[in-house]
Design a protein around this motif. Structure first.
Motif, PDB file in Angstrom:
ATOM      1  N   UNK A 103       0.814  -1.222   0.000  1.00 30.84           N
ATOM      2  CA  UNK A 103       0.000   0.000   0.000  1.00 30.84           C
ATOM      3  C   UNK A 103       0.845   1.269   0.000  1.00 30.84           C
ATOM      4  N   UNK A 104       2.008   1.218  -0.603  1.00 28.96           N
ATOM      5  CA  UNK A 104       2.822   2.422  -0.746  1.00 28.96           C
ATOM      6  C   UNK A 104       2.177   3.344  -1.784  1.00 28.96           C
ATOM      7  N   UNK A 105       2.521   4.629  -1.782  1.00 26.58           N
ATOM      8  CA  UNK A 105       1.886   5.558  -2.721  1.00 26.58           C
ATOM      9  C   UNK A 105       2.299   5.290  -4.167  1.00 26.58           C
ATOM     10  N   UNK A 106       1.355   5.453  -5.066  1.00 26.95           N
ATOM     11  CA  UNK A 106       1.652   5.383  -6.495  1.00 26.95           C
ATOM     12  C   UNK A 106       2.339   6.683  -6.912  1.00 26.95           C
ATOM     13  N   UNK A 107       3.003   6.694  -8.069  1.00 23.38           N
ATOM     14  CA  UNK A 107       3.642   7.937  -8.524  1.00 23.38           C
ATOM     15  C   UNK A 107       2.682   9.122  -8.613  1.00 23.38           C
ATOM     16  N   UNK A 125       4.144  11.481   1.784  1.00 22.26           N
ATOM     17  CA  UNK A 125       3.844  10.056   1.640  1.00 22.26           C
ATOM     18  C   UNK A 125       5.079   9.283   1.200  1.00 22.26           C
ATOM     19  N   UNK A 126       5.801   9.840   0.243  1.00 21.04           N
ATOM     20  CA  UNK A 126       6.980   9.152  -0.284  1.00 21.04           C
ATOM     21  C   UNK A 126       8.141   9.196   0.707  1.00 21.04           C
ATOM     22  N   UNK A 127       8.199  10.238   1.526  1.00 27.83           N
ATOM     23  CA  UNK A 127       9.223  10.292   2.572  1.00 27.83           C
ATOM     24  C   UNK A 127       9.042   9.136   3.555  1.00 27.83           C
ATOM     25  N   UNK A 128       7.798   8.779   3.817  1.00 30.24           N
ATOM     26  CA  UNK A 128       7.547   7.638   4.705  1.00 30.24           C
ATOM     27  C   UNK A 128       8.096   6.347   4.113  1.00 30.24           C
ATOM     28  N   UNK A 129       7.969   6.181   2.796  1.00 24.63           N
ATOM     29  CA  UNK A 129       8.514   4.980   2.158  1.00 24.63           C
ATOM     30  C   UNK A 129      10.036   4.940   2.313  1.00 24.63           C
ATOM     31  N   UNK A 181       4.186  -9.123   6.868  1.00 18.31           N
ATOM     32  CA  UNK A 181       3.447  -8.149   6.065  1.00 18.31           C
ATOM     33  C   UNK A 181       3.418  -6.816   6.809  1.00 18.31           C
ATOM     34  N   UNK A 182       3.921  -5.769   6.161  1.00 18.87           N
ATOM     35  CA  UNK A 182       3.891  -4.422   6.713  1.00 18.87           C
ATOM     36  C   UNK A 182       3.050  -3.548   5.787  1.00 18.87           C
ATOM     37  N   UNK A 183       2.055  -2.880   6.357  1.00 17.74           N
ATOM     38  CA  UNK A 183       1.196  -1.993   5.586  1.00 17.74           C
ATOM     39  C   UNK A 183       1.637  -0.550   5.797  1.00 17.74           C
ATOM     40  N   UNK A 184       1.717   0.192   4.719  1.00 21.85           N
ATOM     41  CA  UNK A 184       2.266   1.549   4.724  1.00 21.85           C
ATOM     42  C   UNK A 184       1.559   2.456   5.726  1.00 21.85           C
ATOM     43  N   UNK A 185       2.293   3.390   6.265  1.00 19.28           N
ATOM     44  CA  UNK A 185       1.770   4.334   7.254  1.00 19.28           C
ATOM     45  C   UNK A 185       1.109   5.522   6.562  1.00 19.28           C
ATOM     46  N   UNK A 186       0.506   6.416   7.361  1.00 23.14           N
ATOM     47  CA  UNK A 186      -0.097   7.613   6.772  1.00 23.14           C
ATOM     48  C   UNK A 186      -1.286   8.119   7.549  1.00 23.14           C
ATOM     49  N   UNK A 187      -2.208   8.737   6.821  1.00 24.36           N
ATOM     50  CA  UNK A 187      -3.385   9.328   7.442  1.00 24.36           C
ATOM     51  C   UNK A 187      -4.657   8.912   6.741  1.00 24.36           C
ATOM     52  N   UNK A 188      -4.758   7.608   6.395  1.00 24.71           N
ATOM     53  CA  UNK A 188      -5.881   7.178   5.568  1.00 24.71           C
ATOM     54  C   UNK A 188      -6.665   6.001   6.130  1.00 24.71           C
ATOM     55  N   UNK A 189      -6.540   5.730   7.437  1.00 30.55           N
ATOM     56  CA  UNK A 189      -7.352   4.672   8.022  1.00 30.55           C
ATOM     57  C   UNK A 189      -8.671   5.298   8.472  1.00 30.55           C
ATOM     58  N   UNK A 237       5.435   7.528  16.769  1.00 31.63           N
ATOM     59  CA  UNK A 237       5.435   8.704  15.887  1.00 31.63           C
ATOM     60  C   UNK A 237       5.526   8.321  14.416  1.00 31.63           C
ATOM     61  N   UNK A 238       5.416   9.328  13.570  1.00 27.87           N
ATOM     62  CA  UNK A 238       5.554   9.140  12.129  1.00 27.87           C
ATOM     63  C   UNK A 238       6.980   8.700  11.786  1.00 27.87           C
ATOM     64  N   UNK A 239       7.099   7.742  10.883  1.00 27.85           N
ATOM     65  CA  UNK A 239       8.395   7.148  10.555  1.00 27.85           C
ATOM     66  C   UNK A 239       9.398   8.122   9.954  1.00 27.85           C
ATOM     67  N   UNK A 240       8.950   9.196   9.369  1.00 28.39           N
ATOM     68  CA  UNK A 240       9.888  10.133   8.744  1.00 28.39           C
ATOM     69  C   UNK A 240      10.843  10.714   9.791  1.00 28.39           C
TER      70      UNK A 240
END
Length: 365
Positions: free
Chosen positions: A50-54, A61-65, A106-114, A195-198
């Motif tokens: 669930x990483x961000x698409x281009x 979002x990409x900084x988290x990846x 399995x690791x699901x991407x972080x963010x603000x979309x749950x 905290x946020x992974x960044x």
């Protein structure tokens, strides 16, 4: 193939042709991804999903990846890493299921979309949780928010039901309130907050250039999560004295996988070129912290920043403004105070998190 497509366009009704073209376009578009996913079958690996698409061109979002990829390689070096983005999850689930074994993580991407405001991501999260019941699934730090509406209530109950079916699920909140919600909504899962992974990325050691006027970066979001009207934005910008620039972390062009690190580095260099920052972006705040710049933060429509600001309470040179009228005063205050006293984010949080997740997997494995 091109002749067949041209012939079909002439023979078939338009709606049928367009439907078939869309279907087969998806099949061919993801064929290389399917092969890549299948190549990991039988290989000890981490599915990072669930990483961000281009096209999701928010550098936050990409900084988290970038940060999560480095963290996974540091703490799980014996695992190969298979990254699949949101589109790939939704179109390649049969291959993901076939290639992921019980010993894979399995690791699901972080963010603000749950929540119901991020249903594209939440749909993918549900597919992974339903489709991989025999794997450990770690949902990395999320801001959790379901609106108090018909849609929000319905989607909340759907997520509660699906998450409850998984025997080895960990749901991490990105702030205290999200951690509380995770415990309330998903009681069968292991839940806590980090905290946020960044923030796990190294700080920028860039000194302010001397012999020039002080400069302020105004980093404001331009989407439905903003609470500022156009008039508010204009008033805020006009209220800040001295040289200033207005910026948003969402770019006009796509951010391809191979460009992430370079674009992040340029963004951090840009933040570091200012003496202070005003932002309502979570990653605007985090980039400021990484660049060690005094910052004033404004809230958004949910608890994303109001609750998350607890992580930053002890840091010198950061303030939360509950109205735009207070920003000029608080900005002067943080500039006089200067930035300092940031914690060791890896030592206090992210290294500890890795050990805790390993223990969970070992205990329940």
């Amino acid at each position: 193939m091109r002749r067949i497509i041209t012939l079909a366009q002439w023979i078939l009704p338009k709606r049928l042709y367009e439907g078939l073209r869309f279907h087969f376009g998806r099949v061919f578009r993801f064929s290389a991804t399917r092969k890549k996913i299948c190549s990991y079958a039988g290989q000890k690996h981490i599915l990072y999903a669930l990483t961000p698409t281009p096209k999701l061109a928010n550098i936050g979002d990409h900084a988290q990846v970038v940060a999560i990829d480095a963290w996974l390689k540091k703490h799980f070096p014996s695992y190969a890493i298979l990254e699949v983005d949101k589109n790939e999850v939704l179109h390649c689930m049969p291959e993901i299921i076939d290639s992921t074994g019980p010993d894979d993580l399995v690791f699901l991407h972080s963010g603000g979309n749950l929540g119901d405001r991020g249903m594209y991501s939440e749909s993918g999260r549900r597919k992974i949780i339903q489709g991989l019941p025999n794997s450990f699934v770690f949902s990395l730090p999320q801001t959790i928010h379901f609106s108090d509406s018909l849609t929000g209530n319905r989607e909340r109950e759907t997520s509660k039901r699906i998450y409850a079916t998984h025997p080895n699920l960990v749901v991490l909140g990105r702030d205290k309130r999200s951690g509380e919600l995770a415990k309330e909504l998903f009681p069968k899962a292991e839940s806590f907050s980090v905290p946020d992974f960044v923030l796990s990325l190294p700080c920028k050691e860039i000194a302010i250039k001397q012999n020039r006027a002080p400069r302020t970066l105004i980093c404001l979001r331009e989407d439905p999560e903003s609470v500022l009207s156009d008039k508010d934005r204009e008033q805020l910008v006009q209220s800040i004295a001295g040289e200033k620039e207005v910026f948003d972390t969402t770019f006009a062009e796509p951010i391809r996988r191979e460009e992430r690190s370079l674009k992040l580095e340029k963004t951090l260099d840009y933040f570091a070129s200012f003496d202070s920052v005003v932002t309502d972006r979570y990653h605007g705040l985090i980039f400021s912290v990484l660049c060690q710049r005094p910052t004033v933060v404004l809230g958004t429509v949910d608890h994303k920043l109001t609750s998350a600001f607890d992580w930053f309470d002890a840091i010198q040179g950061l303030r939360f403004a509950d109205s735009i009228d207070k920003v000029p005063f608080l900005l002067d205050e943080v500039k006089q105070e200067g930035f300092g006293n940031a914690p060791n984010w890896n030592g206090e949080y992210f290294d500890v998190l890795a050990n805790r997740l390993k223990q969970i997997a070992e205990t329940n494995g």
